[in-house]
Design a protein around this motif. Sequence first.
Motif, mmCIF file in Angstrom:
data_model
loop_
_atom_site.group_PDB
_atom_site.id
_atom_site.type_symbol
_atom_site.label_atom_id
_atom_site.label_comp_id
_atom_site.label_asym_id
_atom_site.label_seq_id
_atom_site.Cartn_x
_atom_site.Cartn_y
_atom_site.Cartn_z
ATOM 1 N N ASP A 186 0.875 -1.173 0.000
ATOM 2 C CA ASP A 186 0.000 0.000 0.000
ATOM 3 C C ASP A 186 0.916 1.227 0.000
ATOM 4 N N GLY A 187 1.134 1.803 -1.174
ATOM 5 C CA GLY A 187 2.064 2.925 -1.248
ATOM 6 C C GLY A 187 2.266 3.392 -2.674
ATOM 7 N N GLY A 188 3.324 4.164 -2.879
ATOM 8 C CA GLY A 188 3.585 4.745 -4.190
ATOM 9 C C GLY A 188 4.931 4.327 -4.753
ATOM 10 N N ILE A 189 4.963 4.086 -6.073
ATOM 11 C CA ILE A 189 6.188 3.769 -6.803
ATOM 12 C C ILE A 189 6.450 4.911 -7.771
ATOM 13 N N GLY A 190 7.603 5.549 -7.640
ATOM 14 C CA GLY A 190 7.960 6.644 -8.523
ATOM 15 C C GLY A 190 8.893 6.188 -9.634
ATOM 16 N N LEU A 191 8.735 6.761 -10.813
ATOM 17 C CA LEU A 191 9.624 6.542 -11.956
ATOM 18 C C LEU A 191 10.065 7.919 -12.424
ATOM 19 N N ALA A 192 11.380 8.141 -12.570
ATOM 20 C CA ALA A 192 11.846 9.498 -12.836
ATOM 21 C C ALA A 192 13.082 9.523 -13.718
ATOM 22 N N SER A 193 13.184 10.612 -14.503
ATOM 23 C CA SER A 193 14.404 10.949 -15.230
ATOM 24 C C SER A 193 15.029 12.156 -14.538
ATOM 25 N N GLU A 194 15.880 12.906 -15.247
ATOM 26 C CA GLU A 194 16.531 14.049 -14.614
ATOM 27 C C GLU A 194 15.530 15.110 -14.149
ATOM 28 N N ASN A 195 14.491 15.337 -14.939
ATOM 29 C CA ASN A 195 13.614 16.477 -14.685
ATOM 30 C C ASN A 195 12.148 16.128 -14.473
ATOM 31 N N ASP A 196 11.752 14.895 -14.738
ATOM 32 C CA ASP A 196 10.341 14.536 -14.697
ATOM 33 C C ASP A 196 10.132 13.282 -13.862
ATOM 34 N N VAL A 198 6.791 10.477 -12.462
ATOM 35 C CA VAL A 198 5.406 10.053 -12.304
ATOM 36 C C VAL A 198 5.335 9.094 -11.125
ATOM 37 N N VAL A 199 4.129 8.972 -10.545
ATOM 38 C CA VAL A 199 3.936 8.110 -9.382
ATOM 39 C C VAL A 199 2.757 7.178 -9.640
ATOM 40 N N LEU A 200 2.971 5.911 -9.362
ATOM 41 C CA LEU A 200 1.900 4.911 -9.397
ATOM 42 C C LEU A 200 1.484 4.633 -7.962
ATOM 43 N N ARG A 201 0.246 4.965 -7.636
ATOM 44 C CA ARG A 201 -0.282 4.703 -6.288
ATOM 45 C C ARG A 201 -0.924 3.330 -6.311
ATOM 46 N N VAL A 202 -0.364 2.408 -5.501
ATOM 47 C CA VAL A 202 -0.765 0.999 -5.537
ATOM 48 C C VAL A 202 -1.424 0.613 -4.213
ATOM 49 N N TYR A 203 -2.525 -0.123 -4.328
ATOM 50 C CA TYR A 203 -3.189 -0.651 -3.129
ATOM 51 C C TYR A 203 -3.563 -2.109 -3.369
ATOM 52 N N ARG A 204 -2.851 -2.996 -2.689
ATOM 53 C CA ARG A 204 -3.111 -4.431 -2.734
ATOM 54 C C ARG A 204 -3.220 -4.966 -4.165
ATOM 55 N N GLY A 205 -2.183 -4.687 -4.927
ATOM 56 C CA GLY A 205 -2.080 -5.263 -6.267
ATOM 57 C C GLY A 205 -2.730 -4.478 -7.376
ATOM 58 N N ALA A 206 -3.422 -3.399 -7.040
ATOM 59 C CA ALA A 206 -4.116 -2.601 -8.051
ATOM 60 C C ALA A 206 -3.605 -1.164 -8.028
ATOM 61 N N ILE A 207 -3.490 -0.559 -9.196
ATOM 62 C CA ILE A 207 -3.100 0.841 -9.285
ATOM 63 C C ILE A 207 -4.358 1.694 -9.165
ATOM 64 N N ILE A 208 -4.397 2.525 -8.141
ATOM 65 C CA ILE A 208 -5.581 3.352 -7.918
ATOM 66 C C ILE A 208 -5.363 4.795 -8.382
ATOM 67 N N GLU A 209 -4.110 5.134 -8.723
ATOM 68 C CA GLU A 209 -3.833 6.468 -9.251
ATOM 69 C C GLU A 209 -2.512 6.448 -10.001
ATOM 70 N N ALA A 210 -2.467 7.139 -11.131
ATOM 71 C CA ALA A 210 -1.235 7.288 -11.911
ATOM 72 C C ALA A 210 -1.152 8.747 -12.328
ATOM 73 N N ALA A 211 -0.155 9.445 -11.806
ATOM 74 C CA ALA A 211 -0.113 10.894 -12.015
ATOM 75 C C ALA A 211 1.306 11.411 -11.886
ATOM 76 N N GLY A 212 1.466 12.689 -12.221
ATOM 77 C CA GLY A 212 2.760 13.324 -12.035
ATOM 78 C C GLY A 212 3.116 13.469 -10.572
ATOM 79 N N ARG A 213 2.116 13.714 -9.745
ATOM 80 C CA ARG A 213 2.304 13.805 -8.298
ATOM 81 C C ARG A 213 1.102 13.182 -7.603
ATOM 82 N N THR A 214 1.341 12.656 -6.419
ATOM 83 C CA THR A 214 0.243 12.178 -5.566
ATOM 84 C C THR A 214 0.414 12.821 -4.198
#
Length: 282
Positions: A186-196, A198-214
């Motif tokens: 239950d948490g967030g996974i971030g993927l990033a380059s030098e300047n950008d 995104v965050v995948l907000r995950v809850y028990r195996g499902a992504i409940i939000e995908a955005a630039g910020r959470t």
Amino acid sequence: MPGTTRYFEDFRLGECVHSPEFTLTVDDLTDFARLSGDRHPMHLPSADGLQDGPIAHGPLGLARYFGTVHESGALRDSVIALLDTNWRYLAPLRVGQRLHYRTTVTRTRRASAGDRGVVNRWIELRTSGDQTLQQGSSAVLVKAHGVANADADPVANTPFSPRWARALATLLEKDELFSSTTELFDGGIGLASENDEVVLRVYRGAIIEAAGRTPAGPDFTLRGAEHSWAGLLTGPENDLIVRVHRGEFWAVGDTYTYLRLTAALQAIVDNLRVMHRAGATA
């Protein structure tokens, strides 16, 4: 002979172009010394005591790149402006070396006006034996074929945009490996380059939000340079672990959670590679 002019829509993330080979000459060094005013003895044909002869001015390698692009005709009628250049000098340039440029597209981003866009490039100046002497990034603003909304462009070309994150989340919904390896998370996974980022907000195996910020932010973020991401997503295989060991990618934040979710990250990369192969739109 010069090639066909390329416009914004003609570029794809991960595409790689090799320039024709050329040889540095004494005249190149002399002409650059005259133009730049840098007549240090190490750059002149009369240089004494230097093994293998005079050393070319470092910026000559960068200047020659832009001349090579112009000679190719690729941007002759579409270029609007050079936006930035970040350059590193790794080894000396010498007279007689056979050299070429390798250019990789690392991102494209349409401007809000819709009639132009930014193309990010990773550039390497290499010898005929593929030793990299200089390298760096450069962004250029080019005309588009026509006016369009950014949502009409391939989502694969715009990594780390919210649209890109949502397209990834759609693919991960059907990925059993990702679901099973995050079913207790239950948490967030971030993927990033030098300047950008995104965050995948995950809850028990499902992504409940995908955005630039959470609101809560990520538990950890997997970071890497744009050109490393381009290689990972468009190369022949998912070699994330190899690239991590080479230092191309690293985790910021909760490293225990990062290590625990290594398999989930592999699934994320697998699905990103599918998306980029397909040139998916969303």
